[in-house]
Design an enzyme around this catalytic site. Structure first.
Site, PDB file in Angstrom:
ATOM      1  N   VAL A 111       0.816  -1.448  -0.020  1.00 16.64           N
ATOM      2  CA  VAL A 111       0.210  -0.013   0.159  1.00 16.64           C
ATOM      3  C   VAL A 111       0.897   1.629  -0.336  1.00 16.64           C
ATOM      4  CG1 VAL A 111      -2.080   1.613   1.484  1.00 16.64           C
ATOM      5  CG2 VAL A 111      -1.895  -0.517   1.189  1.00 16.64           C
ATOM      6  N   CYS A 112       2.023   1.754   0.445  1.00 20.95           N
ATOM      7  CA  CYS A 112       2.763   2.629   1.026  1.00 20.95           C
ATOM      8  C   CYS A 112       3.577   2.323  -0.396  1.00 20.95           C
ATOM      9  CB  CYS A 112       3.788   2.171   1.858  1.00 20.95           C
ATOM     10  SG  CYS A 112       3.120   1.870   3.949  1.00 20.95           S
ATOM     11  N   SER A 113       3.947   1.312  -1.066  1.00 16.35           N
ATOM     12  CA  SER A 113       4.596   1.350  -2.454  1.00 16.35           C
ATOM     13  C   SER A 113       3.850   2.560  -3.174  1.00 16.35           C
ATOM     14  CB  SER A 113       5.018   0.524  -2.948  1.00 16.35           C
ATOM     15  OG  SER A 113       5.891  -0.408  -1.719  1.00 16.35           O
ATOM     16  N   LEU A 125       3.680   6.336  -2.088  1.00 15.52           N
ATOM     17  CA  LEU A 125       4.707   6.992  -3.057  1.00 15.52           C
ATOM     18  C   LEU A 125       4.151   7.286  -4.517  1.00 15.52           C
ATOM     19  CD1 LEU A 125       6.665   5.939  -0.242  1.00 15.52           C
ATOM     20  CD2 LEU A 125       5.429   8.099  -0.245  1.00 15.52           C
TER      21      LEU A 125
END
Lengths: 162, 180
Positions: free
Chosen positions: A54-56, A59
């Site tokens: 999810v963070c990837s 960002l």
């Protein structure tokens, strides 16, 4: 991932109108980034961890929108509790062109000062803060931990500054 | 807090790539990336949903190449748009997802020929910047609509945040269809 009640509850994130707490954190070994030395509006992107899917996505979306922010003179800054070495590798692998700061020691201190540290997990919330040119908080948002927030809210907030 | 869920800021219009009737009860807009493996998985699922829902479903595809992680996605998207100028968008879209393991330059040329598009016209479109702008406009409308990764789906204008595995997505769309 489903939204659970704890995720959806109102957090203690600093609210608009508050002065953004000062910080100085490493973007790379020997390369501190200090908030008061950044000029113009700043978008702080607190995310739980390098490498998580999810963070990837989150960002990467900010990277795609980086030009729309810089058109308005705004700088993107990612912050997570991972070490500077993890950040360096993650930033290179995902080819991100904005700094990722290590809120690593004392762990999560900056996240705490913005009211977005999650004691139960040892990470920060998935939180966004838009700071105006004077570095007062103009807008903040906390997403459910499992849902990438998208960029639209922060972009609208930056565009509303001028 | 958030309150208002992300929604499509650019309505479906005449310039969109559309499969299905304009008066379909469900309009499914996908923002996708030809090099994204999740989009490759979603491609097969969306095909199945199109077959399940028939004329009740209108599919729209828009570009969201995440070029920082997928270096071949931009050229693939622009090539699909160049082929679209010859009226062959959907065959190219399908082929790109079916062959997404090879999106190299030579492979893209083969796919252009395979769908029966004129290669020199595609080359001209790639050179004159029209398709670059088209992809860029899609990316910007996606960003402003709250696209939060790839693929991102909008169902009748609202971002769909739940799982897009076949069962969940099918059940969700079925519910939308049955709403009074």
């Amino acid at each position: 991932m489903a939204t659970n009640a704890a995720d959806a509850s109102v957090s203690n994130a600093l609210q608009p109108g508050t002065r953004a707490p000062e910080f100085s954190l490493l973007a790379a070994p020997g390369q501190p980034v200090t908030l008061s030395e950044l000029e113009g509006p700043v978008v702080l992107i607190f995310y739980p961890a390098d490498w998580s899917p999810v963070c990837s996505d989150e960002l990467s979306m900010f990277e795609s929108a980086n030009g729309l922010f810089s058109d308005r003179g705004a700088q993107l800054v990612g912050i997570a509790v991972d070490s500077v070495w993890s950040h360096v590798a993650f930033k290179a692998e995902r080819r991100l062109n904005f700094p990722l700061l290590a809120d690593f020691h004392p762990k999560g201190e900056v996240g705490r000062s913005y009211g977005v540290y999650r004691d139960q997990d040892g990470t920060t919330e998935r939180a966004l803060f838009v700071l105006d040119a004077e570095h007062d908080i103009a807008w903040s948002h906390v997403s459910p931990i499992g849902i990438s927030p998208g960029v639209d809210g922060a972009l609208r907030a930056v565009e509303a500054l001028s | 807090m958030s309150g208002n869920r992300a929604h499509l800021v650019e309505p479906v219009g005449p310039d969109d790539h559309v499969e299905g009737p304009d008066d379909a009860a469900i309009t499914l807009v996908e923002y996708g990336d030809y090099q994204c493996p999740y989009c490759g998985q979603a491609y097969a699922i969306v095909k199945k949903l199109q077959s399940d829902f028939g004329s009740s479903l209108r599919l729209v595809f828009r570009n969201m190449p995440l070029t920082n992680v997928h270096p071949q996605a931009e050229l693939a998207a622009e090539t699909a748009e160049a082929v679209a100028l010859q009226g062959k968008f959907w065959p190219m879209h399908d082929l790109l997802f079916e062959k997404q393991r090879d999106l190299s330059g030579p492979a893209l040329l083969r796919y252009v020929e395979e769908v029966g598009a004129d290669l020199s016209e595609v080359a001209n479109a790639l050179n004159d910047g029209v398709v670059t702008k088209r992809v860029k406009d899609d990316v910007e409308s996606g960003i402003r609509s709250g696209v939060n990764g790839t693929p991102t789906f909008f169902v009748n204008g609202e971002r769909y945040d739940a799982s897009w595995d076949y069962e969940s997505f099918h059940d969700f769309l079925q519910d939308v269809l049955e709403q009074p």
